[in-house]
Scaffold this motif. Structure first.
Motif, PDB file in Angstrom:
ATOM      1  N   TYR B  67       0.887  -1.173   0.000  1.00  0.00           N
ATOM      2  CA  TYR B  67       0.000   0.000   0.000  1.00  0.00           C
ATOM      3  C   TYR B  67       0.918   1.214   0.000  1.00  0.00           C
ATOM      4  N   GLU B  76      -2.273   6.996  -1.114  1.00  0.00           N
ATOM      5  CA  GLU B  76      -1.767   5.636  -1.231  1.00  0.00           C
ATOM      6  C   GLU B  76      -2.705   4.775  -2.082  1.00  0.00           C
ATOM      7  N   PRO B  78      -3.110   0.440  -3.537  1.00  0.00           N
ATOM      8  CA  PRO B  78      -2.554  -0.908  -3.428  1.00  0.00           C
ATOM      9  C   PRO B  78      -1.616  -1.169  -4.611  1.00  0.00           C
ATOM     10  N   LYS B 143      -7.519  -2.715   5.538  1.00  0.00           N
ATOM     11  CA  LYS B 143      -6.148  -3.095   5.160  1.00  0.00           C
ATOM     12  C   LYS B 143      -5.521  -3.995   6.228  1.00  0.00           C
ATOM     13  N   SER B 207      -7.664  -6.008   0.998  1.00  0.00           N
ATOM     14  CA  SER B 207      -6.551  -5.059   1.075  1.00  0.00           C
ATOM     15  C   SER B 207      -6.061  -4.659  -0.316  1.00  0.00           C
ATOM     16  N   SER B 208      -6.458  -5.422  -1.346  1.00  0.00           N
ATOM     17  CA  SER B 208      -6.011  -5.094  -2.704  1.00  0.00           C
ATOM     18  C   SER B 208      -6.978  -4.164  -3.419  1.00  0.00           C
ATOM     19  N   ASP B 210      -8.758  -0.779  -4.428  1.00  0.00           N
ATOM     20  CA  ASP B 210      -8.341   0.624  -4.500  1.00  0.00           C
ATOM     21  C   ASP B 210      -9.386   1.497  -3.805  1.00  0.00           C
TER      22      ASP B 210
END
Lengths: 108, 228, 473
Positions: B67, B76, B78, B143, B207-208, B210
Motif C-alpha cells: 500500500y 496511497e 494498493p 487493510k 486489502s487489494s 483501491d
C-alpha cells in the motif's frame, strides 16, 4: 527511509479542531440567519433584529472560508462554497416572498 | 387580491419536485452503470496481463500486496506484485498463501466466497468496520492484511506462534479469546479452520481494493506516537 | 374528534404505535448493554457480545421507526382523505404477521447469534450487513408487509380526497418499500455489496425518510395549530424538491472510500454541502407557520395559544431543530472528503448517527404518538404535564450529552488512530486508551441512563394521559 511527506497528513494535526468548529459554526450561524430573518418577517421579533440576521450570514460565510482554507479544498469545492453562500443569502428572501404571496392570495 | 403568480402555484412546485427528483434519480442510475463497470471484480487473466482493476480478481491472493503513495494521485494505492518503473503494480512478485502461490481462479474464488459468507455469518461488521463501514468497537479491517502487527516482526504473529501472516491470522480467528490483545477481546464465534482460511483470503483480497487512499498513512508509523 | 368510537384505521395506528414504543424501549436497553461494554469489556462477554447487543440496538431502532411511520400514516389517512382506510382487515392481519416475524428474528439474534459460513445462515440466522442484518426470509416478509401497507395507502388515497400530503406520502412510501430490494442479494465483491447497501441505508434515511418527516410535519402543523393547508403543502413540495434534489446524489459522500471511482468526491462534496439547506427550510417552515397563525389569531383579538397539543408541538419543534442540528451540523462537519478521510468510521459517525436519528425521526414520531393519544381520548387541548416536560428534557438532554461525549471520543480517534497511526490495530487501541476517549465513553453511558429514565417518564405520561383531568375535553 520513509518520505516525510508521506507521514504528514494533508491536514495539520492542529488544524483538525478549528476545521470541526468552523464547519459546525457555519451551519449554526446559517440557521440563525434564516431563523432571525423569518422571525422578524412574521413579527415574532422586532425589526431592529434584522441586521443581526445579516451579521450571522457574514459569520457563516467567514466560518466556511476558514474551514475551506484549513482543509485545502480544491478549486472546484471552493467555487461551490462561494456560489452556495451567495445562494444562501438570497434563499430566505425568495422563500419568504413566495410564502407571503400565497398567504395574500388565500386569506385576504 | 394579489395577482396569481406561478411562484405561488402548488402545481408548479409539484412539477418542480417531480422533475428535480427524476433528474437526480436518472443521474444516479447513470453513474451507477459507470461505477458498476469500474468496480466489477477482475479476473486471473487481468492479473496476468497486468491490467489494474479497482477490485482485482480472487487470485490476487497469489501476489504480494503493498500500500504505497502514488505521487500522481496524491494518496496511497494498493500495489500488487511489486512496483514497476512508474511505481505502479507490476503483477510480478508472488507471495505464498498457505504454502501455495498457484491458487487457480476456481480455488481462489471458492475461498473468497467462503470468506465473504463467513464475514456476514459471523456478523463481523457489528464490531469492526469494513471499508470504514460498520461498528467502532474493534479495529478497521480494510487493510488488516497489511497491518505490520501481523507481519514477520509483528506482535500479533509472534503471539500465535505461527510463521506466516496467514496462518497467524487464521489461528487467531479460530481461538480469539486464547490470544487476548487488549482488555476488549474478540469472542469465540465458532470459526472453523476452513472458514478461517476463507476469511483470511477475504481480508487479503480486501486489502487489494483501491479505496482512494483510505485509510491514510496506514502502518507507516510504527511504535510510539504522542497521543493526546 | 366528533365520535366516541375510534376510526378503525386510527385504532390500527395505535397498535402500531404501541409496538413501536416497546421496541423503542428495547433499543435503549440494548444500547445501554453496548455502552456498558465500552466501559467494562468483560460485561456479558461470550453471552451477549457487543456485536449482538449492537445488532439489536440498531435493528430495534430501524424497526420501531418503521412501525411508528406506518402508524402515523394509518392515523392521518382518514383525516386527509375523508374516507375510511380501504383494506383495513388486511392491514390488521399484516400487523400481526409483522410483529410475529420480528419476535422470531429477535429471539434468533439473542439465542443463535451466528451461524456457519453458508447460505443457510444468510437465509435463517443473520445477513451480517449493518442495519439490514435480518435474515433473508424476514426480508421477504418485510417486503410483503410493506407492499400491503402501500396498497392500503394507494387504494385509500385514490378513492378519497387526494391531498398534497397524501400524494407525497404515496410516492415516498413506494420508493421506501422498493429501495429495500437493493439490500436483498449476496455478492463476493465487498465493494459492490457496500455500493448497494448504501442504496437502502442512505436513500432511506437521507431521502425517503426525510420526505416522510416533511409530510408528517405538514400534517402536524395543520392539525395542531391550524396552519393554512395551501401554504403548508406548497412548503412540502418545495421541501420534496430540495430533499430529493440534494439527498439522492448526496449518496456520493458514502462512495469516497469503498472502492468506487474518485469522481464521487466532487459529487459527494457538492451535494452534501446542499443537504443541510432543506433542513434549514424545514426549521423555518415551522417557525413561519407558527408565527403567522398566532399573529392572525392575535389580530383577531384572540391572544390564546393556537396550539391544541402542547407536548406534541414541543416534539415537533424539537424535530425541526434536531433535524438541522443532528443531520445538518453533525453531518456536515465530517462530510467533505478532505476531512472524511480521517473521520470515516470513527465515533464521529456514531455521534452523528445518535443525534440525527433522534433529532430527525424519533422526535416527530413521539410527537405523532401524542397526537394519537389526544385523538384516542377525545381531548380538545392536551397540556404539558410535569412528566411530559421532564421526559422531553431528559431524553433530549441525554441524547445531546451522548452526542457530545461521542464527538469528543471521535476527535481523539481522529487525531491518534487516524491522522497519526493510520488505522492499524495498534493505532486503533492507542486511540481507545486515550484519557479523553475513555471519559467520553463513561459520559456516554451516563447520558444513556438519563435518556432511559426520560423514556420511562414518557411511557408514564403517554399511559396516564387518558385519565389525567388537566386536559381540556
Amino acid at each position: 527511509m520513509i518520505d516525510p511527506s508521506v507521514i504528514r497528513p494533508e491536514i495539520a494535526l492542529d488544524d483538525f479542531l478549528p476545521i470541526f468548529l468552523s464547519s459546525a459554526l457555519a451551519m449554526l450561524f446559517g440557521g440563525f440567519y434564516v431563523g432571525i430573518y423569518t422571525a422578524v418577517k412574521v413579527k415574532m421579533l422586532k425589526s431592529w433584529a434584522m441586521p443581526i440576521a445579516y451579521l450571522f450570514w457574514f459569520l457563516t460565510a467567514y466560518s466556511l472560508y476558514i474551514m475551506g482554507s484549513l482543509m485545502h479544498v480544491g478549486e472546484f469545492t471552493a467555487k461551490a462554497l462561494i456560489v452556495s453562500m451567495i445562494g444562501y443569502l438570497l434563499l430566505p428572501h425568495a422563500v419568504y416572498h413566495m410564502q407571503h404571496q400565497v398567504h395574500e392570495e388565500n386569506e385576504h | 387580491m394579489a395577482n396569481k403568480s406561478v411562484w405561488s402555484d402548488n402545481r408548479f412546485w409539484q412539477r418542480t419536485a417531480t422533475w428535480v427528483t427524476g433528474f437526480a434519480a436518472v443521474l444516479l442510475i447513470w453513474l451507477t452503470f459507470d461505477t458498476s463497470a469500474q468496480i466489477s471484480m477482475g479476473t486471473d487473466e487481468d492479473l496476468k496481463q497486468g491490467v489494474t482493476k479497482r477490485v482485482p480478481g480472487p487470485t490476487v491472493i497469489n501476489y504480494k500486496i503493498e500500500y504505497l503513495m502514488d505521487a500522481k494521485r496524491g494518496h496511497e494505492v494498493p500495489v500488487i506484485g511489486g512496483k514497476n518503473a512508474e511505481g505502479r503494480s507490476a503483477f510480478q512478485e508472488k507471495e505464498k498463501f498457505f504454502g501455495r502461490d498457484d491458487w487457480t481462479e476456481e480455488e481462489a474464488g471458492a475461498l473468497l466466497h467462503l470468506g465473504k459468507l463467513g464475514s456476514q455469518a459471523k456478523n463481523c461488521m457489528n464490531c469492526h468496520t469494513l471499508l470504514g463501514n460498520g461498528a467502532y468497537y474493534a479495529p478497521d479491517l480494510t487493510k488488516a492484511w497489511l497491518d505490520p502487527a501481523w507481519g514477520p516482526e509483528g506482535s500479533l504473529q509472534a503471539m500465535t506462534g505461527k510463521n506466516t501472516k496467514e496462518e497467524a491470522m487464521a489461528e487467531f480467528l479460530q481461538h480469539p479469546s486464547q490470544y487476548p490483545t487488549h482488555e476488549r477481546m474478540m469472542p469465540n464465534l465458532g470459526i472453523t479452520a476452513d472458514e478461517a482460511k476463507g476469511l483470511v483470503a477475504f481480508l487479503k483480497h480486501m486489502s487489494s481494493i483501491d479505496t482512494n487512499g483510505f485509510p491514510r498513512n496506514f502502518g507507516k508509523i510504527q511504535g510510539a506516537v504522542h497521543g493526546k | 374528534m366528533a365520535s366516541n368510537t375510534l376510526n378503525e384505521s386510527k385504532q390500527l395506528a395505535t397498535w402500531y404505535f404501541t409496538f413501536a414504543f416497546i421496541l423503542f424501549g428495547a433499543q435503549l436497553l440494548f444500547g445501554l448493554v453496548a455502552a456498558t461494554q465500552f466501559v467494562m469489556p468483560g460485561f456479558l462477554f461470550e453471552i451477549l457480545d457487543f456485536s449482538v447487543a449492537r445488532t439489536l440496538h440498531i435493528n430495534a431502532l430501524v424497526v420501531w421507526m418503521v412501525f411508528a411511520m406506518f402508524g402515523s400514516v394509518y392515523w392521518l389517512l382518514p383525516d386527509e382523505t375523508g374516507i375510511n382506510t380501504i383494506g383495513i382487515k388486511m392491514g390488521k392481519l399484516l400487523y400481526w404477521v409483522f410483529v410475529a416475524a420480528i419476535a422470531v428474528v429477535v429471539l434468533v439474534y439473542i439465542f443463535v447469534q451466528v451461524g456457519p459460513a453458508d447460505q443457510t445462515t444468510i437465509w435463517f440466522i443473520m445477513e451480517g450487513r449493518e442495519y439490514i442484518e435480518a435474515p433473508r426470509w424476514a426480508d421477504i416478509g418485510i417486503v410483503v408487509v410493506a407492499l400491503g401497507f402501500v396498497a392500503n395507502l394507494f387504494l385509500t388515497g385514490m378513492k378519497g380526497k387526494q391531498t398534497g400530503i397524501v400524494t407525497v406520502l404515496m410516492a415516498d412510501m413506494i420508493a421506501f418499500a422498493g429501495l429495500y430490494l437493493a439490500g436483498m442479494f449476496f455478492t463476493d465483491n465487498i465493494s459492490v455489496d457496500q455500493y448497494w447497501w448504501w442504496w437502502v441505508i442512505h436513500l432511506w434515511v437521507e431521502a425517503t425518510w426525510e420526505v416522510f418527516v416533511g409530510a408528517i410535519a405538514a400534517y402536524g402543523l395543520i392539525t395542531m395549530i391550524g396552519a393554512h393547508r395551501k401554504v403548508v403543502e406548497m412548503w412540502l413540495w418545495i421541501e420534496v424538491a430540495m430533499l430529493f434534489g440534494s439527498g439522492i446524489l448526496g449518496m456520493g459522500h458514502h462512495y469516497f472510500w469503498i472502492g468506487t471511482p474518485e469522481y464521487w468526491w466532487e459529487i459527494g462534496a457538492l451535494f452534501s454541502a446542499l443537504e443541510p439547506i432543506p433542513l434549514v427550510a424545514m426549521f423555518v417552515h415551522v417557525l413561519y407557520d407558527w408565527g403567522k397563525t398566532q399573529g392572525a389569531e392575535e389580530e383577531a383579538g384572540n391572544p390564546a395559544s393556537v396550539i391544541n397539543n402542547k407536548p406534541a408541538f414541543t416534539w415537533f419543534v424539537l424535530n425541526a431543530f434536531g433535524n438541522f442540528l443532528g443531520a445538518g451540523i453533525w453531518g456536515f462537519f465530517h462530510t467533505l472528503p478532505q476531512v472524511n478521510l480521517y473521520t470515516h468510521g470513527t465515533q464521529f459517525t456514531s455521534a452523528h448517527g445518535h443525534l440525527a436519528f433522534f433529532g430527525a425521526y424519533a422526535t416527530i414520531l413521539i410527537g405523532m404518538m401524542y397526537i394519537a393519544v389526544q385523538g384516542k381520548n377525545n381531548i380538545k387541548v392536551l397540556k404539558n404535564t410535569k412528566s411530559s416536560i421532564w421526559a422531553v428534557s431528559m431524553i433530549a438532554g441525554g441524547v445531546m450529552g451522548m452526542t457530545v461525549a461521542l464527538t469528543i471520543a471521535g476527535y481523539v480517534q481522529v487525531l491518534v488512530s487516524r491522522a497519526q497511526m493510520g488505522a492499524t490495530w495498534a493505532g486503533y487501541f492507542d486511540g481507545q486508551e486515550g484519557m479523553w476517549f475513555a471519559q467520553g465513553m463513561d459520559w456516554r453511558l451516563i447520558m444513556g441512563l438519563v435518556t432511559f429514565l426520560g423514556f420511562a417518564l414518557l411511557a408514564k405520561d403517554l399511559l396516564t394521559t387518558g385519565k389525567n383531568p388537566v386536559h381540556e375535553r
